[in-house]
Design a protein around this motif. Structure first.
Motif: not given
Length: 167
Positions: A31-41
């Motif tokens: 993203t413009d503000s840095g890395p992001r992540g989301a937990t997904m199964n």
């Protein structure tokens, strides 16, 4: 005349599906503000030729638009990475994420395996979008996988009898 079809409630469907053991991933993106992540199964392989994987992303998730429109990385978590899963799920956690240096797409520093993707196709999946990613790079290391079933984290462990058991 057959009775009208009555779909199960969302809670009943979630309770039923919680009995299905899955691996745990953190899907990461820039993203413009840095890395992001989301937990997904909700992740699976789809095709070897072309190399495709699928993630199912809630339409209200913050990452929804980024995954359909930009490159992403599926980080498959190891048994020792439960705190990372909790962190990226928005739950209380002691984890401090470390990101791999030099990765084209934000990637965790030491996942059990990782699959870097370009968005290939997206399909309507009700309150989710099914995002197919074309695999552009991947890697893995040895270790046990983090799993999720019955609303609990667990792991796979290879036993001395050669049979893998869920704990």
């Amino acid at each position: 005349m057959p009775e009208a079809f009555a779909p199960p409630s969302p809670g009943a469907l979630r309770a039923c599906m919680s009995r299905f053991a899955t691996g745990v991933t953190v899907v990461s993106y820039a993203t413009d503000s840095g890395p992001r992540g989301a937990t997904m199964n909700s992740f699976t392989s789809v095709s070897a030729e072309p190399p495709l994987v699928l993630v199912s992303v809630g339409r209200r998730a913050r990452c929804h638009d980024q995954l359909a429109d930009g490159p992403f990385c599926v980080n498959i978590l190891g048994a020792e990475q439960e705190q990372l899963a909790r962190l990226f799920a928005g739950a209380p956690s002691t984890a401090e994420p470390r990101w791999a240096e030099g990765a084209r797409v934000p990637r965790l520093a030491d996942p059990l395996a990782w699959v870097e993707c370009e968005p290939w196709r997206a399909y309507d999946g009700g309150d989710h979008t099914l995002v197919l990613g074309r695999v552009t790079d991947l890697g893995h290391r040895d270790g046990d996988a983090l799993t999720y079933a019955w609303s609990r984290f667990a792991s796979t462990t290879e036993s001395t009898d050669g049979i893998e058991h869920l704990f």
